[in-house]
Motif scaffolding. Structure first.
Motif, PDB file in Angstrom:
ATOM      1  N   SER A   1      -6.388  -7.374  22.199  1.00  0.00           N
ATOM      2  CA  SER A   1      -7.475  -7.422  21.214  1.00  0.00           C
ATOM      3  C   SER A   1      -8.464  -8.530  21.553  1.00  0.00           C
ATOM      4  CB  SER A   1      -6.902  -7.638  19.812  1.00  0.00           C
ATOM      5  OG  SER A   1      -6.087  -6.542  19.433  1.00  0.00           O
ATOM      6  N   LEU A   2      -7.939  -9.680  21.951  1.00  0.00           N
ATOM      7  CA  LEU A   2      -8.815 -10.781  22.343  1.00  0.00           C
ATOM      8  C   LEU A   2      -9.615 -10.437  23.595  1.00  0.00           C
ATOM      9  CD1 LEU A   2      -6.372 -13.781  21.753  1.00  0.00           C
ATOM     10  CD2 LEU A   2      -8.354 -13.148  20.357  1.00  0.00           C
ATOM     11  N   SER A   3      -9.016  -9.613  24.459  1.00  0.00           N
ATOM     12  CA  SER A   3      -9.709  -9.226  25.696  1.00  0.00           C
ATOM     13  C   SER A   3     -10.954  -8.401  25.413  1.00  0.00           C
ATOM     14  CB  SER A   3      -8.763  -8.424  26.594  1.00  0.00           C
ATOM     15  OG  SER A   3      -7.616  -9.181  26.935  1.00  0.00           O
ATOM     16  N   GLU A   4     -10.981  -7.728  24.253  1.00  0.00           N
ATOM     17  CA  GLU A   4     -12.131  -6.889  23.908  1.00  0.00           C
ATOM     18  C   GLU A   4     -13.391  -7.716  23.669  1.00  0.00           C
ATOM     19  OE1 GLU A   4     -10.966  -4.480  20.636  1.00  0.00           O
ATOM     20  OE2 GLU A   4      -9.544  -3.274  21.806  1.00  0.00           O
ATOM     21  N   ARG A   5     -13.240  -9.029  23.500  1.00  0.00           N
ATOM     22  CA  ARG A   5     -14.408  -9.894  23.362  1.00  0.00           C
ATOM     23  C   ARG A   5     -15.134 -10.052  24.697  1.00  0.00           C
ATOM     24  NH1 ARG A   5     -12.080 -15.069  19.871  1.00  0.00           N
ATOM     25  NH2 ARG A   5     -11.339 -13.880  18.043  1.00  0.00           N
ATOM     26  N   LEU A   6     -14.402  -9.801  25.780  1.00  0.00           N
ATOM     27  CA  LEU A   6     -14.953 -10.032  27.114  1.00  0.00           C
ATOM     28  C   LEU A   6     -15.226  -8.744  27.884  1.00  0.00           C
ATOM     29  CD1 LEU A   6     -12.505 -12.911  28.105  1.00  0.00           C
ATOM     30  CD2 LEU A   6     -14.829 -13.149  27.212  1.00  0.00           C
ATOM     31  N   VAL A   7     -14.439  -7.699  27.592  1.00  0.00           N
ATOM     32  CA  VAL A   7     -14.562  -6.425  28.301  1.00  0.00           C
ATOM     33  C   VAL A   7     -14.657  -5.310  27.269  1.00  0.00           C
ATOM     34  CG1 VAL A   7     -13.450  -4.860  29.971  1.00  0.00           C
ATOM     35  CG2 VAL A   7     -13.207  -7.334  30.235  1.00  0.00           C
ATOM     36  N   SER A   8     -15.346  -4.253  27.624  1.00  0.00           N
ATOM     37  CA  SER A   8     -15.508  -3.117  26.715  1.00  0.00           C
ATOM     38  C   SER A   8     -14.166  -2.678  26.145  1.00  0.00           C
ATOM     39  CB  SER A   8     -16.154  -1.948  27.463  1.00  0.00           C
ATOM     40  OG  SER A   8     -16.129  -0.771  26.676  1.00  0.00           O
ATOM     41  N   SER A   9     -14.150  -2.417  24.836  1.00  0.00           N
ATOM     42  CA  SER A   9     -12.903  -2.059  24.166  1.00  0.00           C
ATOM     43  C   SER A   9     -12.297  -0.777  24.725  1.00  0.00           C
ATOM     44  CB  SER A   9     -13.141  -1.908  22.662  1.00  0.00           C
ATOM     45  OG  SER A   9     -14.104  -0.893  22.408  1.00  0.00           O
ATOM     46  N   SER A  10     -13.139   0.164  25.173  1.00  0.00           N
ATOM     47  CA  SER A  10     -12.605   1.411  25.729  1.00  0.00           C
ATOM     48  C   SER A  10     -11.831   1.146  27.014  1.00  0.00           C
ATOM     49  CB  SER A  10     -13.738   2.406  25.996  1.00  0.00           C
ATOM     50  OG  SER A  10     -14.660   1.881  26.942  1.00  0.00           O
ATOM     51  N   TYR A  11     -12.327   0.209  27.818  1.00  0.00           N
ATOM     52  CA  TYR A  11     -11.629  -0.137  29.049  1.00  0.00           C
ATOM     53  C   TYR A  11     -10.320  -0.866  28.750  1.00  0.00           C
ATOM     54  CZ  TYR A  11     -16.181   0.860  31.166  1.00  0.00           C
ATOM     55  OH  TYR A  11     -17.343   1.454  31.553  1.00  0.00           O
ATOM     56  N   VAL A  12     -10.378  -1.735  27.755  1.00  0.00           N
ATOM     57  CA  VAL A  12      -9.176  -2.481  27.383  1.00  0.00           C
ATOM     58  C   VAL A  12      -8.100  -1.535  26.862  1.00  0.00           C
ATOM     59  CG1 VAL A  12      -8.222  -4.186  25.786  1.00  0.00           C
ATOM     60  CG2 VAL A  12     -10.406  -4.629  26.929  1.00  0.00           C
ATOM     61  N   ARG A  13      -8.520  -0.533  26.078  1.00  0.00           N
ATOM     62  CA  ARG A  13      -7.542   0.431  25.549  1.00  0.00           C
ATOM     63  C   ARG A  13      -6.881   1.228  26.669  1.00  0.00           C
ATOM     64  NH1 ARG A  13     -11.341   0.964  21.269  1.00  0.00           N
ATOM     65  NH2 ARG A  13     -12.338   2.750  22.299  1.00  0.00           N
ATOM     66  N   GLN A  14      -7.653   1.543  27.713  1.00  0.00           N
ATOM     67  CA  GLN A  14      -7.063   2.223  28.863  1.00  0.00           C
ATOM     68  C   GLN A  14      -5.979   1.352  29.515  1.00  0.00           C
ATOM     69  OE1 GLN A  14     -10.136   3.373  31.604  1.00  0.00           O
ATOM     70  NE2 GLN A  14     -11.174   4.708  30.135  1.00  0.00           N
ATOM     71  N   GLY A  15      -6.302   0.073  29.648  1.00  0.00           N
ATOM     72  CA  GLY A  15      -5.316  -0.847  30.212  1.00  0.00           C
ATOM     73  C   GLY A  15      -4.090  -0.975  29.330  1.00  0.00           C
ATOM     74  N   LEU A  16      -4.316  -0.977  28.005  1.00  0.00           N
ATOM     75  CA  LEU A  16      -3.204  -1.071  27.063  1.00  0.00           C
ATOM     76  C   LEU A  16      -2.301   0.155  27.165  1.00  0.00           C
ATOM     77  CD1 LEU A  16      -1.719  -2.408  24.721  1.00  0.00           C
ATOM     78  CD2 LEU A  16      -3.386  -1.367  23.155  1.00  0.00           C
ATOM     79  N   GLN A  17      -2.904   1.327  27.290  1.00  0.00           N
ATOM     80  CA  GLN A  17      -2.115   2.552  27.423  1.00  0.00           C
ATOM     81  C   GLN A  17      -1.296   2.545  28.710  1.00  0.00           C
ATOM     82  OE1 GLN A  17      -5.021   5.676  27.107  1.00  0.00           O
ATOM     83  NE2 GLN A  17      -5.273   5.444  24.887  1.00  0.00           N
ATOM     84  N   ALA A  18      -1.903   2.043  29.782  1.00  0.00           N
ATOM     85  CA  ALA A  18      -1.173   1.959  31.051  1.00  0.00           C
ATOM     86  C   ALA A  18       0.006   1.001  30.919  1.00  0.00           C
ATOM     87  CB  ALA A  18      -2.110   1.498  32.164  1.00  0.00           C
ATOM     88  N   ARG A  19      -0.241  -0.115  30.250  1.00  0.00           N
ATOM     89  CA  ARG A  19       0.824  -1.093  30.025  1.00  0.00           C
ATOM     90  C   ARG A  19       1.955  -0.481  29.202  1.00  0.00           C
ATOM     91  NH1 ARG A  19       2.525  -6.705  30.872  1.00  0.00           N
ATOM     92  NH2 ARG A  19       4.065  -7.030  29.252  1.00  0.00           N
ATOM     93  N   ARG A  20       1.604   0.264  28.177  1.00  0.00           N
ATOM     94  CA  ARG A  20       2.619   0.878  27.318  1.00  0.00           C
ATOM     95  C   ARG A  20       3.449   1.911  28.076  1.00  0.00           C
ATOM     96  NH1 ARG A  20      -0.987   1.524  21.740  1.00  0.00           N
ATOM     97  NH2 ARG A  20      -0.616  -0.615  20.978  1.00  0.00           N
TER      98      ARG A  20
END
Length: 249
Positions: free
Chosen positions: A7-26
């Motif tokens: 969530s904090l990463s979304e301040r620096l990178v687009s939230s859509s990109y961060v969510r993709q990374g989160l899904q990969a992590r999950r």
């Protein structure tokens, strides 16, 4: 990285990109969760990235990797070479406690967890291969000779009067030394030539059992791993023979 960090990463990178990374992590975390939940060998092998993620997560649970930690105790995990530390994923402290290799080590929660899950996975594999009666196991770093010696010493408790081990010959020194180290007398069974292969001499095994007496035989020491022209022993026939004489193979 947990959900808060993403969530904090979304301040620096687009939230859509961060969510993709989160899904990969999950996706990685789901595999790890299933392993810890079921304790069984995965049906599909893990990728190297999943394995490394899991090992790194375990490593940070060991006290020798705590931030700001200075290990000065007599049994602290310490390593001088960074190369060695990286090779072992910084799992330095070790497992077991007070002479019990299966005990949880308080200073190495990650290593202890890895030990427990390894034993559980190996137990699942043993049952899958057909050894249904096995109820527990543990993995230790030993090679052929010492592993066999411990097996023979364990069997001695079941057959205290036994003196001999029947051994269909294989030219491997560790096998031979293990029987001597355990205090037994190897009885070498020469193989027979069938075509261009050396096969188990079942008739000679039967003759030696009758000659020495089944009560004096610890087991038949057979093999499935060998070099040509030697081929794997006739395990099914040997197993039937040993079962009829009520001693192990």
């Amino acid at each position: 990285m947990n959900s808060e960090i993403f969530s904090l990463s979304e301040r620096l990178v687009s939230s859509s990109y961060v969510r993709q990374g989160l899904q990969a992590r999950r996706g990685h975390e789901q595999l790890i969760r299933l392993l810890l939940q079921q304790g069984k060998c995965p049906e599909e092998g893990w990728s190297e990235s999943t394995i490394e993620l899991f090992l790194n997560e375990l490593a940070v649970m060991d006290s020798n990797n705590f931030l700001g930690n200075c290990g000065v105790g007599e049994r602290e995990g310490r390593v001088a070479s960074a190369l060695v530390a990286r090779r072992h994923y910084r799992l330095i402290h070790g497992i077991g406690r007070s002479g019990d290799i299966a005990a949880v080590q308080p200073k190495a929660a990650g290593s202890s967890l890895l030990n427990k899950i390894t034993n559980s996975v190996v137990l699942d594999v043993l049952k899958f291969t057909g050894v249904r009666s096995v109820s527990s196991c543990f993995v230790v770093p030993m090679a052929t000779g010492m592993s066999l010696t411990l097996c023979f010493l364990t069997l001695r408790h079941r057959r205290p009067g036994a003196r001999y081990i029947l051994w269909p010959r294989i030219d491997q020194k560790s096998c031979f030394k293990s029987m001597l180290t355990a205090g037994f007398e190897p009885v070498v069974i020469e193989n027979v030539l069938e075509g261009d292969e050396l096969r188990t001499n079942l008739e000679e095994v039967q003759r030696k059992i009758e000659e020495l007496g089944a009560q004096n035989i610890l087991c038949v020491h057979s093999t499935t791993s060998c070099f040509a022209p030697r081929v794997p022993d006739r395990l099914e026939e040997l197993a039937v023979l040993c079962a009829s004489m009520i001693f192990p193979i």
